[in-house]
Design an enzyme around this catalytic site. Structure first.
Site, short mmCIF file in Angstrom:
data_model
loop_
_atom_site.label_atom_id
_atom_site.label_comp_id
_atom_site.label_asym_id
_atom_site.label_seq_id
_atom_site.Cartn_x
_atom_site.Cartn_y
_atom_site.Cartn_z
N LYS A 190 3.64 -11.96 -3.11
CA LYS A 190 3.90 -12.19 -4.33
C LYS A 190 4.34 -13.48 -4.64
O LYS A 190 5.69 -13.80 -5.08
CB LYS A 190 4.89 -10.97 -4.71
CG LYS A 190 5.40 -10.95 -6.16
CD LYS A 190 4.29 -10.38 -7.17
CE LYS A 190 4.59 -10.38 -8.51
NZ LYS A 190 3.74 -10.18 -9.63
N TYR A 233 11.51 -3.80 4.49
CA TYR A 233 11.56 -2.74 5.31
C TYR A 233 12.45 -2.48 6.22
O TYR A 233 12.73 -1.44 6.97
CB TYR A 233 9.79 -2.34 5.73
CG TYR A 233 9.53 -1.05 5.97
CD1 TYR A 233 9.15 -0.13 4.91
CD2 TYR A 233 9.87 -0.33 7.26
CE1 TYR A 233 8.65 1.13 5.30
CE2 TYR A 233 9.70 0.87 7.36
CZ TYR A 233 8.85 1.83 6.50
OH TYR A 233 8.80 3.01 6.72
N ASP A 277 3.51 -1.13 3.71
CA ASP A 277 3.58 0.26 3.67
C ASP A 277 3.19 1.14 2.34
O ASP A 277 2.44 2.17 2.59
CB ASP A 277 5.26 0.50 3.92
CG ASP A 277 5.61 1.88 3.90
OD1 ASP A 277 5.24 2.63 4.88
OD2 ASP A 277 6.36 2.45 3.11
N ASP A 317 0.79 -6.79 -6.86
CA ASP A 317 0.35 -5.82 -8.06
C ASP A 317 -0.94 -5.66 -8.29
O ASP A 317 -1.73 -4.77 -8.61
CB ASP A 317 1.38 -6.24 -9.42
CG ASP A 317 1.09 -7.78 -9.68
OD1 ASP A 317 0.75 -8.70 -8.74
OD2 ASP A 317 1.82 -8.24 -10.65
#
Ligand code: NAD
Length: 341
Positions: A177, A131, A234, A210
């Site tokens: 992840k 980000y 976010d 996910d």
């Protein structure tokens, strides 16, 4: 002696000015009922000031922020042109080292949500990761973005999240992840696990991003405090906002060791600019978080109670909540409740 807090107010772009002005009136009302004073200092920042200042965050505004105790920031428009200035929120987070982005996600009375009685918090690392927008064009058609993850930043946000979990239901879920981003998310995971040794009373578990996105829809009630990296946080916090009632209600705090900036999670919603129809509750709740952060817990609770009372009655609802009330109708109703409390 009456305590005075200096508060920087940045009204923002699009719907920013109308919801910020409504919130200033709420702050003035709660100040009337409290034994502190707010010295509100207005600064210029946002897309609208680029033409005049050649930047979206002028030096004078940074200086103003440095001389205040906290900042209430309206949403701002960020251009997607490659040469456009970096988002004001991202700049302020970096300049003031506001490393923890705290987004409480809870249900409100009479507000449609995916499931009833939800109450959890997303804590997002706020200073690094994808980000930060550190990217470059390596060759025509080939772009590279850096995803910098450090032990230092991961540890301090993890510690922040553990302290918060300790005050709540003592359950922390860290989201990553790590099966794909083994180095960067490996560092993040290790930092959380190391921090966990200092908080043995907090139960921890983890999820891949996910799976977490799915779990947030399927079983949102299983979360208490979520801690994750910048971009994952976010996205997940917008999803969480929708799960609990919509963007118009969700506030965010950007907290560092010496400063805090408080804002709605939503953006400047340009298509509704000047229409007096959007929901001001997200930024009103951001103002409540700001007072709480400053130690004015009673005043913060008054704002929250007033918001809940107005929503419980269900008479005054902006279009996002299925009603026809205006921004000012809703903020005035909150003010009226504060005066009665
Ligand atoms: P957005 O949050 O501005 O709007 C998305 C949609 O959510 C709106 O069209 C509207 O339907 C709804 N919505 C948002 N706020 C609402 C409110 N208070 N009441 C009722 N409905 C509301 O997101 P976007 O369209 O992706 O972004 C618009 C601009 O805002 C972009 O320039 C983006 O960069 C910026 N942005 C700024 C911030 C910030 O300042 N922190 C955060 C997100 C987006």
């Amino acid at each position: 002696m009456t305590k005075t807090y200096k508060i920087a107010i940045l009204k923002g772009d699009g719907i920013g000015p109308e919801i910020t002005e409504a919130t200033v009136k709420v702050l003035e009302a709660v100040q009337e009922k409290s034994d502190f004073k707010l010295d509100l200092l207005y600064g210029e920042a946002g897309f609208h000031c680029i033409e005049k200042h050649k930047t979206n965050l002028p030096e004078e505004t940074i200086t103003l922020l440095r001389h205040t105790d906290a900042c209430l920031k309206g949403p701002m428009t960020t251009s997607e042109e490659t040469d456009a200035p970096v988002s004001v929120a991202v700049k302020i987070r970096k300049i003031f080292n506001l490393y923890a982005n705290v987004r409480p996600c809870r249900t409100f009375p009479n507000v449609e949500s995916l499931k009833p009685d939800l109450d959890f918090v997303v804590v997002r690392e706020n200073t690094e990761g994808l980000y930060s927008g550190a990217e470059f064009l390596a060759a025509p058609g080939v772009g590279i973005a850096y995803r910098i993850i450090t032990t230092k930043a991961s540890t301090r946000v993890a510690e922040f999240a553990f302290k918060l979990a300790r005050k709540r239901k003592k359950h922390l879920t860290y989201i990553h992840k790590g099966n794909i981003l083994r180095i960067t998310d490996g560092i993040f995971k290790d930092a959380v696990k190391t921090a966990a040794t200092k908080y043995p009373d907090v139960a921890i578990d983890d999820l891949h991003i996910d799976a977490a996105a799915m779990q947030l829809i399927k079983k949102p009630e299983t979360f208490d405090v979520i801690v994750t990296t910048n971009l994952f946080g976010d996205i997940l916090s917008d999803e969480a906002a929708q799960v609990t009632g919509g963007l118009g209600l969700t506030a965010g705090a950007n907290i560092g060791d010496t400063y805090g900036m408080f804002e709605p999670v939503h953006g400047s919603a340009p298509k509704y600019t000047g229409q007096n129809r959007v929901n001001p509750i997200a930024i009103i709740m951001a103002a409540s978080m700001m007072l709480d952060h400053l130690g004015e817990h009673e005043a913060a609770a008054k704002i929250e109670a007033a918001v809940i009372d107005v929503l419980s009655e269900g008479r005054i609802r902006t279009p996002d909540l299925g009603g026809t009330a205006t921004t000012t109708d809703l903020s005035n109703a909150v003010i009226q409740k504060i005066c009665q409390l």
